[in-house]
Scaffold this active site. Structure first.
Site, PDB file in Angstrom:
ATOM      1  N   ARG A 103      70.454  48.186  57.880  1.00  0.00           N
ATOM      2  CA  ARG A 103      69.136  48.005  58.192  1.00  0.00           C
ATOM      3  C   ARG A 103      69.182  46.530  58.985  1.00  0.00           C
ATOM      4  O   ARG A 103      69.685  45.506  58.582  1.00  0.00           O
ATOM      5  CB  ARG A 103      68.170  47.649  56.874  1.00  0.00           C
ATOM      6  CG  ARG A 103      66.624  47.758  57.533  1.00  0.00           C
ATOM      7  CD  ARG A 103      65.890  47.487  56.047  1.00  0.00           C
ATOM      8  NE  ARG A 103      66.198  46.472  55.191  1.00  0.00           N
ATOM      9  CZ  ARG A 103      65.471  46.248  54.044  1.00  0.00           C
ATOM     10  NH1 ARG A 103      64.624  46.889  53.737  1.00  0.00           N
ATOM     11  NH2 ARG A 103      65.758  45.202  53.470  1.00  0.00           N
ATOM     12  N   THR A 107      64.284  44.531  63.125  1.00  0.00           N
ATOM     13  CA  THR A 107      63.309  45.828  63.291  1.00  0.00           C
ATOM     14  C   THR A 107      63.493  46.726  62.050  1.00  0.00           C
ATOM     15  O   THR A 107      62.357  47.463  61.929  1.00  0.00           O
ATOM     16  CB  THR A 107      63.977  46.623  64.441  1.00  0.00           C
ATOM     17  OG1 THR A 107      65.302  47.226  63.924  1.00  0.00           O
ATOM     18  CG2 THR A 107      64.373  46.028  65.577  1.00  0.00           C
ATOM     19  N   ASP A 199      69.409  41.925  46.649  1.00  0.00           N
ATOM     20  CA  ASP A 199      70.225  42.242  47.415  1.00  0.00           C
ATOM     21  C   ASP A 199      71.376  43.038  46.681  1.00  0.00           C
ATOM     22  O   ASP A 199      72.229  42.412  46.072  1.00  0.00           O
ATOM     23  CB  ASP A 199      70.830  41.489  48.692  1.00  0.00           C
ATOM     24  CG  ASP A 199      71.748  42.482  49.767  1.00  0.00           C
ATOM     25  OD1 ASP A 199      72.608  43.228  49.278  1.00  0.00           O
ATOM     26  OD2 ASP A 199      71.321  42.404  50.894  1.00  0.00           O
ATOM     27  N   ASP A 202      75.111  42.675  47.941  1.00  0.00           N
ATOM     28  CA  ASP A 202      75.456  41.202  47.702  1.00  0.00           C
ATOM     29  C   ASP A 202      75.823  41.174  46.159  1.00  0.00           C
ATOM     30  O   ASP A 202      76.995  40.478  45.780  1.00  0.00           O
ATOM     31  CB  ASP A 202      74.553  40.245  48.210  1.00  0.00           C
ATOM     32  CG  ASP A 202      74.606  39.966  49.624  1.00  0.00           C
ATOM     33  OD1 ASP A 202      75.400  40.540  50.189  1.00  0.00           O
ATOM     34  OD2 ASP A 202      73.489  39.485  50.001  1.00  0.00           O
TER      35      ASP A 202
END
Length: 208
Positions: A103, A107, A199, A202
């Site tokens: 991603r 944007t 995340d 991660d």
């Protein structure tokens, strides 16, 4: 809003541990795999069966076995890899493909960088897996990519989903069922699920 939330107590217990900021990468990876395996029971509930004759040590009997439906699990890289082993443990014959999407932080749109699918992917029922369904952009793009390859039956499987992501998939792909272990409150201004679990990539790979 079409979404199947798996509310089994064991799954909810394990999701709560995953959410904890103090849960380390090793335990986080193990929990992701365990939850994926537990969710797989629900996701595959409607697999077709056939009747077979079985000789037990005592007598002949009738039994049920899977009717040979071809399946594939396709993780969205890289976080989706954390869900594959749990599913493969339950369905050892399942084929595995990979779609690489990330991603764009500005944007929030998906960008494709890798794709490798089984050669007969169009003949298989596909489980698309990614721990987080946030904006839904990556999942929607991956689903469209699979449809372009002729895939007819796709289920989108996630640990945590945001209402925005579910709505996006319902709008873009109303024929695709969405499964998650938890449907959270919302997305924040950075596109992260709230309360979420951070995340997932991660935390799975220890790169936070």
């Amino acid at each position: 809003m079409k979404v199947n939330v798996t509310n089994h107590p064991l799954i909810q217990h394990k999701i709560s541990i995953m959410r904890n900021v103090d849960t380390g990468s090793k335990e986080f990876r193990e929990l992701a795999s365990e939850i994926s395996m537990l969710m797989c029971y629900e996701v595959t509930r409607e697999l077709p069966l056939k009747e077979v004759d079985i000789q037990t040590p005592v007598a002949m009997t009738k039994g049920k076995m899977l009717a040979g439906k071809k399946m594939a699990v396709i993780p969205i890289l890289r976080a989706g890899l954390g869900m594959v082993d749990g599913i493969v443990n339950l369905i050892p014959a399942i084929k595995i493909g990979h779609i690489g999407l990330y991603r764009d932080p500005e944007t929030l749109n998906p960008v494709e960088y890798y794709c490798k699918l089984p050669s007969d992917i169009s003949e298989r029922d596909v489980l698309l897996v990614d721990p987080m369904l946030a904006t839904g952009g990556s999942a929607s793009a991956a689903i469209q990519f699979l449809k372009n390859y002729g895939v007819k039956n796709i289920k989108s499987v996630h640990l945590i989903a945001a209402p925005e992501g579910v709505e996006r998939l319902n709008e873009d792909h109303p024929d695709v069922e969405v499964y998650c272990a938890a449907l959270d409150e919302k997305l924040n201004d950075h596109g992260y699920i709230v309360p979420g679990l951070g995340d997932a990539g991660d935390r799975i790979f220890g790169t936070k």
